[in-house]
Scaffold this active site. Structure first.
Site, short mmCIF file in Angstrom:
data_model
loop_
_atom_site.label_atom_id
_atom_site.label_comp_id
_atom_site.label_asym_id
_atom_site.label_seq_id
_atom_site.Cartn_x
_atom_site.Cartn_y
_atom_site.Cartn_z
N CYS B 60 10.32 -4.02 4.80
CA CYS B 60 10.45 -2.56 4.83
C CYS B 60 9.49 -1.87 3.86
CB CYS B 60 11.89 -2.17 4.53
SG CYS B 60 12.40 -2.59 2.84
N ALA B 63 9.89 -2.56 0.20
CA ALA B 63 9.29 -3.84 -0.20
C ALA B 63 7.80 -3.66 -0.46
CB ALA B 63 9.52 -4.90 0.87
N ARG B 94 8.12 -12.31 -6.10
CA ARG B 94 6.74 -12.31 -5.57
C ARG B 94 5.74 -13.03 -6.47
NH1 ARG B 94 4.57 -10.04 -1.47
NH2 ARG B 94 2.75 -9.40 -2.62
N HIS B 194 3.14 0.74 1.09
CA HIS B 194 1.86 0.64 0.36
C HIS B 194 1.26 2.04 0.22
CE1 HIS B 194 1.54 -3.50 2.52
NE2 HIS B 194 2.23 -3.62 1.40
#
Lengths: 459, 546
Positions: B60, B63, B94, B194
């Site tokens: 999503c 994230a 991550r 992003h």
């Protein structure tokens, strides 16, 4: 120091949770649904939820974790997710062909008020559910409870939506598994077999999340409670719920729906809880406990007496889920150890009540659950009163390293070791494994840190 | 690129991939499955909604925003406003490595912060709890920065994280508090996050400190998140080559570096998908050109270093870069010479990320391996076909919801680093300034390009092509391996790495050699299974007499 900003001084927090000792409901629902044979869990929310849950479960099990998502976009969030769920059901049955779709909600679908019961009914009315197939559901809003609550809600959903009462009692006992590992479920089945009791265990993730490498990916592995078994639980003599938080709600539902009486026992972790489990199961089934089980118990007690000097007075900090922490704390006391700091992010008064009873002998013990009962607080307690051992999920390794504290991985998730899915923590065998780990942690430290002249050959 | 020979007919493969879908779904998926032609680069349907019910790799917006872009900066206290799960799942998963200047310097990456939103906050609003959480974080840590990330319910109930952030920022005076509307339902994948992250970092961080750092050749490294220490290796090479890294977005970075990043003279972009917005915005506002580079692969690293030297157009730098390459390459060659005979001719598939499925093809090429099929998880058409398609990309309803910042040249700080003529001259020399040609140009003719590959399609592809290695993420790892095919995780590197630069390339060669040649894959069948079932075979041993 990895957690260099954690101060010793404890100050009350109300808004900020730091390093939580819990996660959210849907992942528990997903895990529970994986314990049903031929079932595809479905996350009714944004793609991220499903992706995160699958990732976390996969890292914990090193196994395929299949689940689908309603892939909400902004439009669905405004207009409701019904269209997404209906389309999901259609797509899933045609592409992945499960016997059951187990839908759970998320904070997103709950906030906009999607009604899973109404949508699955519509799916059924519209003919989107093929003959002989099922769509079941559980409401699991992430802003209530924890992952344990989600597990309990899905297990309850399974019981409510499958169980049928034919009026004819079956000579079988339901064992409702609290959140435990596939290895634990396998052990419960073995113990029941030793006792000679016919049980239906649900959910059952053994042979699902510990599947063998065969060179073929089985989308629906051979394990999991079957539909036939789930329907039959309404005719069982009684239910044994393993855990008051994660298993009891399903037992209550079954009692209400099909008049199957139940008893709640602690998850059989450690000597005393396993004793109670064996007693309750043998009593419910009207069987005597065979010598094999008494011998198993004897072997555990034997090690407890042989190695008692290493346990005595050792202080322990632990974090995790209530149904595990309650019997584990009791076991540590049986071992003559001192559990002094305990947190669980999962809310509920049962935990507090039980802990108060169990910890009567240790008046200085700190324990807290629910809001702001997090690992940050546990770490602060440890800074104020250091411990000899830390027990909890993988995230504990950061505290353990900073505080140079021996650490045993226990609970969910374990992301950096294997074993939990293959070797049980429950039963006498599981308790022996726990003891082995505890001793190993103490003795490895002693071997590492002892001055040369005090380095022991025999321990 | 040469043509794929001895492989299945891609048109038939495509038919098979969509054969089981309901008609509408099949029609939609067909547009995302394209038979490659590196010359014409046919259109790939990308950045569109995943069909509900399809098992996708995608995550999503949250994230992408918190997990990918903001997560790696070590001195921001990242508070996730929402129920507990979102923050929990993004906690350390991550592998963004970071190296604080001293053991006392700030590092909050190991911490997980959440407002742990409860039902009453959803019903009555969560802003009060959010402000309380910000206050508590400030009192406990006195950080330079606090960032707030919105999860799904936040947008729906109308909590204004931006107003709350502003109020607290003004109250504190010495702590930059800012928020992100990165609710999980925005956009169609991580990609939306992003973009939202880029906007927020640009608005709230970049340009706050005008101190000019010492150094002749100053650049920022964009879209490098230091997974497994990738940024450390690039930093090592930059230092050796005499390049000054002002800021990395965002691996191993600090807020201070980001605040100062507009003083650099070049932005080099690793992950085009996640950070191209930043390159564009910094070009417009400050006059800093950007250039796509790739430090995944030894040859690609050498090529990227030469491009940077060409950009700065300095003979001394060019000589130094050549010296670095001359020093590093023999070590790489020694490893590849040993390994390549064992990997040559093998095949790979890559379905991952928004640039990794492209970058890692370079490493497989160096190993003599062929990429038979590849695709991204959350990329856009320009990442496949090249940026020349940008004007023709239709903006759909999902993309429209993501804010496009209106950027203009800064009246004081805009200073073109190169004149138009200089840029033209660089382009003449083949230097791709502000451009990216995408994945397809590099892939073989008739290889398959699949966007947002589904679980079903992945299994089919493996059955049909039987690749020697499959590259994806954690959710796919054990599914594919259960099929007897090794899977290399290209998000987490299976907890290895680094894979960038010269050292990284040799790490990757060794890992792939180990994986594709591991004898364990031949041990899967039990001896009695190989010989048919034990029960049905005749006893073959004979009685041995002395």
């Amino acid at each position: 120091m990895l957690l260099r900003h954690t101060p010793k001084e404890v100050k009350a927090r109300e808004g900020l949770t730091i390093n939580p000792a819990k996660t959210c409901q849907p992942i528990g629902a997903m895990y529970a649904a994986l314990g049903i044979h031929g079932c595809l869990p479905h996350s009714h929310g944004s793609q991220g939820c499903c992706s995160y849950h699958r990732s976390t479960l996969t890292r914990h099990y090193k196994e395929p974790v299949m689940a689908a998502t309603s892939s909400f976009t902004e439009g669905a969030s405004v207009f409701g997710g019904q269209a997404n769920l209906l389309q999901s059901i259609e797509t899933i049955f045609s592409v992945y062909d499960p016997d059951i779709i187990a839908v759970h909600s998320t904070c997103l679908s709950e906030t906009i008020g999607d009604d899973l019961q109404q949508i699955t009914k519509k799916a059924s009315d519209d003919g989107k559910i093929p003959e002989g197939k099922y769509v079941i559901y559980a409401s699991t809003p992430s802003f209530v409870g924890s992952h344990v609550t989600g597990y309990a809600n899905m297990v309850t959903g399974i019981a409510e939506q499958f169980a049928k009462s034919t009026g004819e009692q079956k000579d079988q006992i339901n064992i409702i598994a609290g959140w435990m590992e596939p290895s634990d479920m396998r052990e419960i089945k073995r113990l029941s077999k030793e006792l000679g009791v016919k049980i239906v265990l649900f959910p059952d993730t053994s042979d699902v999340l510990d599947a063998p490498q065969t060179g073929k990916h089985e989308f629906y592995p051979k394990g999991g409670t079957t539909i036939e078994e789930l329907i039959s639980v309404g005719d069982s003599k009684c239910s044994l719920a393993l855990g008051c938080i994660s298993a009891e709600p399903a037992a209550i539902a079954l009692d209400k729906r099909c008049k199957v009486p139940f008893e709640t026992v602690d998850m059989p972790i450690g000597l005393s809880a396993t004793d109670r489990f064996i007693m309750s199961l043998s009593k419910a089934a009207g069987v005597d406990v065979p010598d094999e089980i008494t011998d198993e118990r004897g072997r555990l007690i034997d090690v407890m007496t042989d190695m008692e000097q290493y346990f005595y007075g050792k202080k322990v900090a632990l974090f995790g889920d209530p149904d595990q922490l309650i019997p584990l704390t009791e076991f540590l006391l049986d071992l003559n150890m001192k559990p002094i700091h305990i947190v669980s992010g999962t809310p509920g008064q049962r935990f507090e009540k039980r802990m108060k009873e169990i910890l009567q002998r240790i008046p200085e013990a700190n324990f807290k659950n629910g809001l702001n009962a997090d690992m940050f607080l546990l770490h602060q307690w440890m800074k104020n009163e250091p411990v000899d051992l830390l027990i909890g999920n993988t995230y504990g390794k950061y505290i353990a390293r900073d505080e140079n504290t021996p650490f045993i991985r226990f609970g969910f998730p374990i992301l950096d070791r294997i074993g939990h899915s293959y070797f049980p923590n429950v039963g006498y065998a599981g308790s022996l494994r726990l003891i082995e780990k505890i001793l190993g942690a103490f003795m490895d430290r002693q071997d590492r840190e002892a001055p040369e002249e005090k380095f022991e050959l025999v321990m | 690129m040469e043509e794929m020979k001895h492989y299945p007919d891609p048109a038939k493969v495509r038919e098979e991939l969509v054969g089981k879908y309901p008609a509408k779904v099949a029609k939609k998926r067909t547009k995302s499955i394209v038979i490659n032609d590196p010359e014409t680069r046919p259109e790939v349907q990308a950045n569109v909604r995943t069909v509900p019910g399809i098992i996708t790799q995608r995550g999503c917006s949250y994230a992408g925003c918190k997990g990918v872009v903001l997560g790696p900066t070590r001195d921001i206290v990242n508070i996730v406003h929402g129920p507990i799960g979102c923050s929990f799942y993004a906690w350390l998963t991550r592998r963004n490595q970071t190296r604080p200047e001293t053991p006392e310097h700030e590092n909050y990456i190991t911490y997980c912060f959440s407002t742990d939103m409860q039902e009453e906050n959803v019903v009555f609003g969560g802003e009060k709890k959010l402000k309380q959480a910000i206050q508590e974080a400030y009192d406990l840590f006195h950080p330079k920065s606090i960032a707030i990330f919105s999860t799904c319910p936040v947008g729906l109930i109308g909590d204004d994280v931006h107003a709350a952030s502003k109020e607290m920022r003004e109250k504190f005076g010495d702590c930059n508090v800012f928020g992100f509307s990165c609710e999980g339902y925005r956009g169609v994948s991580q990609s939306a996050g992003h973009h939202i992250a880029n906007n927020g970092v640009f608005k709230h961080i970049v340009g706050r400190n005008n101190t000019i750092k010492e150094g002749k050749f100053k650049l920022n490294l964009l879209g490098e998140y230091n997974i497994g220490g990738d940024a450390f290796e690039i930093e090592r090479i930059f230092e050796k080559a005499g390049l000054t890294l002002v800021a990395s977005f965002s691996g191993n970075s600090t807020v201070g570096q980001l605040e100062n990043s507009h003083t650099a003279d070049l932005n080099v972009i690793m992950c085009h998908r996640s950070i191209n917005y930043m390159g564009e915005m910094m070009e417009t506002k400050y006059g800093i050109p950007w250039m796509k580079v790739n430090f995944v692969g030894a040859e690609s690293t050498a090529k990227s270093l030469r491009k940077i030297a060409e950009y700065f157009d300095d003979e001394e730098l060019k000589a130094r870069v050549e010296a670095v390459i001359a020093e590093e390459m023999p070590k790489v060659k020694a490893v590849i010479d040993e390994i390549r005979p064992r990997t040559e001719g093998k095949t790979a598939m890559l379905f991952v990320g928004g640039s990794r499925a492209h970058h890692y093809q370079d490493l497989f090429t160096e190993l003599g391996m062929t990429t038979v099929a590849a695709g991204y998880e959350f990329a856009h058409r320009d990442d496949y076909e090249g940026r020349h398609v940008l004007p023709s990309i239709k903006v759909d309803a999902d993309s429209k919801n993501i804010e496009e910042l209106k950027i203009t040249a800064d009246p004081e700080l805009y200073q073109p680093r190169k004149t138009e003529a200089e840029l033209e001259a660089l382009k003449e020399k083949g230097l791709e300034i502000n451009g990216y040609e995408g994945m397809m140009k590099q892939m073989m003719k008739k290889s398959l390009v699949v966007d947002d590959v589904s679980h079903y399609e992945s299994e089919k592809l493996i059955e049909i092509y039987k690749p020697d290695i499959f590259c994806a993420g954690i959710k796919e790892k054990y599914v594919v391996q259960k099929m007897g095919v090794p899977l290399k995780q290209l998000h987490s590197y299976d907890y290895g790495g680094p894979y960038t630069g010269f050292i990284g390339a040799t790490n990757f060669y060794r890992d792939i050699d180990r994986m594709v040649n591991n004898p364990v894959w031949k041990l899967i069948k039990a001896p009695w299974e190989k010989a048919g079932n034990g029960k049905s075979t005749e006893l073959e041993a004979s009685y041995v007499t002395q």
